[in-house]
Scaffold this active site. Structure first.
Site, short mmCIF file in Angstrom:
data_model
loop_
_atom_site.label_atom_id
_atom_site.label_comp_id
_atom_site.label_asym_id
_atom_site.label_seq_id
_atom_site.Cartn_x
_atom_site.Cartn_y
_atom_site.Cartn_z
N LYS A 60 6.98 37.25 52.96
CA LYS A 60 6.72 36.21 53.45
C LYS A 60 7.81 36.58 54.52
O LYS A 60 8.07 36.10 56.20
CB LYS A 60 7.31 34.93 52.68
CG LYS A 60 7.06 34.14 51.43
CD LYS A 60 8.32 33.43 50.53
CE LYS A 60 9.74 33.96 50.25
NZ LYS A 60 9.29 35.03 49.08
N ARG A 105 12.50 25.94 46.93
CA ARG A 105 11.72 26.98 46.38
C ARG A 105 11.87 26.19 44.96
O ARG A 105 11.70 26.82 43.50
CB ARG A 105 13.06 27.98 46.00
CG ARG A 105 12.55 29.22 46.59
CD ARG A 105 13.82 30.54 46.83
NE ARG A 105 13.58 31.83 46.63
CZ ARG A 105 13.77 32.22 47.77
NH1 ARG A 105 14.04 31.94 48.82
NH2 ARG A 105 13.64 33.99 47.37
N ARG A 108 12.45 48.74 49.36
CA ARG A 108 12.28 48.12 50.63
C ARG A 108 13.99 48.83 51.10
O ARG A 108 14.43 48.95 50.71
CB ARG A 108 12.61 46.29 50.09
CG ARG A 108 12.93 45.97 51.58
CD ARG A 108 12.27 44.42 51.60
NE ARG A 108 12.92 43.35 50.08
CZ ARG A 108 13.06 42.40 49.92
NH1 ARG A 108 11.67 41.96 50.35
NH2 ARG A 108 13.80 42.01 49.33
N ARG A 165 19.32 46.11 49.70
CA ARG A 165 19.65 44.96 49.52
C ARG A 165 20.44 44.88 48.04
O ARG A 165 19.99 45.29 47.13
CB ARG A 165 19.06 43.37 49.67
CG ARG A 165 18.54 43.20 51.19
CD ARG A 165 18.00 41.52 50.97
NE ARG A 165 17.50 41.33 49.99
CZ ARG A 165 16.73 39.88 50.25
NH1 ARG A 165 16.09 40.21 50.95
NH2 ARG A 165 16.45 38.63 49.48
N ARG A 184 15.08 37.87 39.41
CA ARG A 184 14.58 37.06 40.60
C ARG A 184 13.47 36.76 40.39
O ARG A 184 12.21 35.38 39.75
CB ARG A 184 14.80 37.80 41.79
CG ARG A 184 15.85 37.99 42.53
CD ARG A 184 16.35 39.24 43.76
NE ARG A 184 15.16 37.97 44.64
CZ ARG A 184 15.15 39.46 46.01
NH1 ARG A 184 15.51 40.54 45.47
NH2 ARG A 184 14.99 38.51 46.35
P1 AMP Z 1 14.93 35.61 50.09
O1 AMP Z 1 15.75 36.19 51.17
O2 AMP Z 1 14.23 34.40 50.53
O3 AMP Z 1 14.25 36.56 48.97
O4 AMP Z 1 16.68 34.79 49.04
C1 AMP Z 1 17.09 35.30 49.06
C2 AMP Z 1 18.01 34.55 47.83
O5 AMP Z 1 18.49 33.80 48.34
C3 AMP Z 1 17.38 34.22 46.75
O6 AMP Z 1 16.84 35.50 45.82
C4 AMP Z 1 18.28 33.38 46.08
O7 AMP Z 1 19.37 33.36 45.26
C5 AMP Z 1 18.76 33.01 47.64
N1 AMP Z 1 17.99 32.36 48.06
C6 AMP Z 1 16.92 31.97 49.22
N2 AMP Z 1 16.81 30.32 49.64
C7 AMP Z 1 16.48 29.68 48.47
C8 AMP Z 1 16.41 28.02 48.12
N3 AMP Z 1 15.85 27.86 49.12
N4 AMP Z 1 17.08 27.41 46.89
C9 AMP Z 1 17.83 28.64 46.00
N5 AMP Z 1 18.61 29.94 46.58
C10 AMP Z 1 17.53 30.29 47.81
#
Ligand code: AMP
Length: 217
Positions: free
Chosen positions: A13, A88, A127, A160, A171
């Site tokens: 994404k 999400r 990654r 990360r 996740r």
């Molecule tokens: P990402 O970088 O999009 O993979 O997001 C990393 C982490 O941030 C996710 O695993 C969640 O813990 C948190 N996170 C990101 N976006 C959301 C969201 N829309 N709602 C809740 N937690 C989020």
């Protein structure tokens, strides 16, 4: 245009969102990036977010929704935005619909980037990210040129904190229980299109652009 990218962690994404934002000339809004910036700057929000993120859990809806509403209200979003990683959950999606309606906008299209769990696990474990400029690498397909430092800014690339095998498993579980129901939510609304997420960035992006063109054809 307000476009949202939906998909499992590691579906690509973020990488596609950066490119699409360049092509469409609208801002890229990543809730994950906003949380990580707050964690880096040791803000109160960052402290709260880290306690969820590092355990593979979603940050509570009310916190996340408020951040996105504020971001979408900024003047640079007047022509639209690319939402990456938000919504999400179904409640987040409902709040987003209501907010967009209140400002005379709507979510125009949702791109579901389809990848299977095994590919996600393989991809995320390989990654590496640059904590300085956020560039992303894959140790197998797209490693940094010298294997260690970011090609763009020279900072050392890292895994990360939430890309460890234990956190990835949590996740993915969160994705299937809380986020995947959004596929049907948007299918019913009629604004979902599908794009197959493969390993090559260009090919994945081409799949998305083709799906977007076919939708408008
Ligand atoms: P990402 O970088 O999009 O993979 O997001 C990393 C982490 O941030 C996710 O695993 C969640 O813990 C948190 N996170 C990101 N976006 C959301 C969201 N829309 N709602 C809740 N937690 C989020």
């Amino acid at each position: 245009m307000i476009l949202m990218l939906l998909g499992a962690p590691g579906a690509g994404k973020g990488t596609q969102a950066v490119k699409l934002a360049e092509i469409l000339k609208i801002p890229h809004i990543s809730t994950g990036d906003i949380f990580r910036a707050n964690i880096k700057n040791r803000t109160e929000l960052g402290q709260l977010a880290a306690s969820y993120i590092n355990n593979g859990l979603l940050v509570p809806d009310e916190v996340t929704v408020a951040i996105v509403e504020d971001r979408l209200s900024q003047p640079d979003c007047v022509d639209g935005a690319i939402l990456d990683g938000f919504p999400r959950t179904i409640p987040q999606a409902e709040k987003l619909d209501a907010f967009l309606e209140s400002i005379g906008k709507k979510l125009d299209v949702v791109v579901n980037i389809v990848v299977d769990d095994q590919a996600v696990i393989e991809r995320i474990s390989q990654r590496r990210v640059c904590p300085n400029c956020k560039a992303t690498y894959h140790l197998g397909h797209r490693p940094p040129k010298n294997g260690v430092n970011c090609d763009a800014c020279g900072h050392e690339v890292v895994l990360r904190d939430d890309d460890t095998p234990e956190v990835i498993a949590k996740r993915l579980k969160e994705y299937h229980s809380s986020t995947e129901p959004l596929v049907d939510y948007y299918k019913e609304k009629g604004n979902l299109i599908e794009s197959i997420g493969v390993d090559g960035i260009q090919e994945s992006l081409d799949n998305t652009i083709r799906a977007l063109i076919m939708r408008n054809a």
